[in-house]
Scaffold this active site. Structure first.
Site, PDB file in Angstrom:
ATOM      1  N   LYS A 184       0.832  -1.214   0.000  1.00 52.45           N
ATOM      2  CA  LYS A 184       0.000   0.000   0.000  1.00 52.45           C
ATOM      3  C   LYS A 184       0.865   1.263   0.000  1.00 52.45           C
ATOM      4  CE  LYS A 184      -3.429  -2.569  -0.394  1.00 52.45           C
ATOM      5  NZ  LYS A 184      -4.442  -3.121   0.463  1.00 52.45           N
TER       6      LYS A 184
HETATM    7  C1  LIG Z   1      -5.525  -4.242   0.749  1.00 55.41           C
HETATM    8  C2  LIG Z   1      -6.977  -4.034   0.748  1.00 55.41           C
HETATM    9  C3  LIG Z   1      -7.773  -4.351   1.861  1.00 55.41           C
HETATM   10  C4  LIG Z   1      -7.244  -5.099   3.033  1.00 55.41           C
HETATM   11  O1  LIG Z   1      -6.233  -4.462   3.709  1.00 55.41           O
HETATM   12  P1  LIG Z   1      -5.464  -5.273   4.862  1.00 55.41           P
HETATM   13  O2  LIG Z   1      -4.747  -4.199   5.614  1.00 55.41           O
HETATM   14  O3  LIG Z   1      -4.531  -6.211   4.174  1.00 55.41           O
HETATM   15  O4  LIG Z   1      -6.474  -5.963   5.670  1.00 55.41           O
HETATM   16  C5  LIG Z   1      -9.106  -4.022   1.828  1.00 55.41           C
HETATM   17  N1  LIG Z   1      -9.655  -3.433   0.761  1.00 55.41           N
HETATM   18  C6  LIG Z   1      -8.940  -3.136  -0.342  1.00 55.41           C
HETATM   19  C7  LIG Z   1      -9.609  -2.441  -1.481  1.00 55.41           C
HETATM   20  C8  LIG Z   1      -7.577  -3.440  -0.382  1.00 55.41           C
HETATM   21  O5  LIG Z   1      -6.864  -3.160  -1.488  1.00 55.41           O
END
Ligand SMILES: *Cc1c(COP(=O)(O)O)cnc(C)c1O
Length: 392
Positions: A184
């Site tokens: 991210k």
């Molecule tokens: C990565 C992601 C999540 C989950 O995030 P985590 O921190 O791994 O639980 C949820 N929604 C979207 C759209 C994502 O890209």
């Protein structure tokens, strides 16, 4: 050919994060403590919200938002078919019934007109996903939620830096959910954050995130003396550790610098990948800030002799890590069965699922690396053109 594989979504961590983690380890307080508190304060300040609660994932944040809002069995929650499975799994874990809506073919974001047609007397909440960092049509979505009395939750996993008409992502609804997963825009290894202006909801989330123990129970081993706690609900184990917050505090400071670099890479790809059998991502909309989390062209299948999966393989052979964001939720067998859904209900998400691919957009990438990615992609596509449909 580069000597190293170009890893998709590689984070950019440096000495600041590393020394803060080492300091945390040496402080002997590695669990939820002062660094988590500081990270929460900094994040709330950045997001202009009253509260920010650090968790071990965005998925946990989505789950707890639904529970804190009192959503459960018998309720319906509407979200988009074009998202990561975690968005939907959180709804299923809450016990509510998920209802999926198709996206637009060009923005990949939820279609508010279609959303409205799915609202019933059982609908309690809407979870929107700002895809790749492009804000959804928040004017329409906010007014729909207001009109029908629905809880709005923003899944901001792609959209940490995004803004819409001068307002930050994660501040439009009751909750904003953020992810600090490795790929991210900022990372704590694993981690997430919930933003809200609602004190009652913030308190509930804090309690539910730590076993359901009464507020401030985690301060019980501090130097202020032992405190007893009461379990007030069967909670979860969703808290963030200081080791994670140590990274987050410094990643947050670099957010803007990294964003500028990703925008540069995004614009470079836009220039380099024109005139190829690709539909490139739309530019940022006026009066919005795009978070440039993913660069997601669509392969124009009618103009090439290869499939999207073959393209991914060809990129991999050139040591380029690419991704698919996403195979729509309706393409997964479990959801097809559990929700009774099929491709015909989601023509745009279906179209995207066969054509989309994501190329590396990490701020870690050098100019040589992005040059190489664009040149390789160009080479692969030009040698795969259908002769009759050559594009100029
Ligand atoms: C990565 C992601 C999540 C989950 O995030 P985590 O921190 O791994 O639980 C949820 N929604 C979207 C759209 C994502 O890209």
């Amino acid at each position: 050919m580069p000597s190293d594989f170009i890893v998709f979504g590689q984070p950019q961590l440096s000495d600041e994060e590393i020394s803060e983690v080492v300091l945390t380890l040496k402080s002997n307080w590695i669990g939820t403590g002062p660094r988590v508190k500081k990270f929460e304060q900094l994040f709330a300040e950045y997001k202009t919200t009253k509260y920010a609660i650090a968790l071990n994932s965005c998925t946990a944040g989505l789950h707890l938002s639904l529970l804190a809002a009192g959503i459960g069995p018998g309720d319906e929650v509407i979200t988009t078919d074009m998202t990561f499975c975690a968005t939907l799994n959180a709804v299923i874990h809450s016990g509510a019934t998920p209802v999926l809506v198709d996206c637009f073919a060009d923005t990949f974001n939820i279609n508010p007109q279609e959303l409205e047609t799915k609202i019933t007397s059982k609908t309690k909440a809407v979870i929107v996903v700002h895809f790749a960092g492009r804000m959804c049509d928040m004017d329409s979505i906010q007014s729909l939620c207001k009109k029908h009395g629905l809880i709005l939750i923003e899944d901001c996993a792609h959209a940490i830096e995004s803004e819409y008409h001068g307002k930050m992502s994660g501040t439009f609804g009751v909750f904003g959910a953020f992810s600090f997963y490795v790929t991210k825009n900022m990372t704590t290894g694993e981690g997430g954050m919930i933003t809200t202006d609602n004190q009652e909801m913030a308190d509930k989330i804090k309690i539910l995130a730590l076993h359901g123990m009464s507020k401030d129970a985690w301060n019980r081993f501090s130097d202020e003396g032992y405190k007893h706690y009461q379990v007030v609900a069967p909670g979860f184990k969703y808290n963030m550790m200081d080791i994670q917050a140590a990274m987050g505090i410094h990643q947050l400071k670099k957010l803007e610098r990294h964003w500028i670099r990703r925008r540069e890479i995004w614009e470079f790809y836009n220039r380099q990948l024109q005139d190829l059998p690709l539909t490139l991502p739309l530019d940022a909309e006026k009066k919005t800030k795009h978070a440039y989390h993913l660069y997601t062209p669509l392969l124009q299948l009618e103009h090439v002799r290869l499939t999207r999966d073959q393209l991914l393989q060809a990129l991999c052979e050139k040591k380029i890590g690419a991704g698919v964001h996403y195979m729509a939720l309706h393409r997964h067998l479990y959801y097809q069965k559990a929700l009774g859904i099929s491709a015909q209900q989601f023509p745009h998400a279906e179209f995207i699922s066969d054509r989309t691919f994501s190329i590396p957009l990490s701020p870690y990438l050098s100019d040589d690396q992005i040059d190489y990615v664009a040149a390789s992609l160009k080479k692969i596509l030009l040698r795969s053109l259908r002769p009759s449909k050559a594009v100029c």
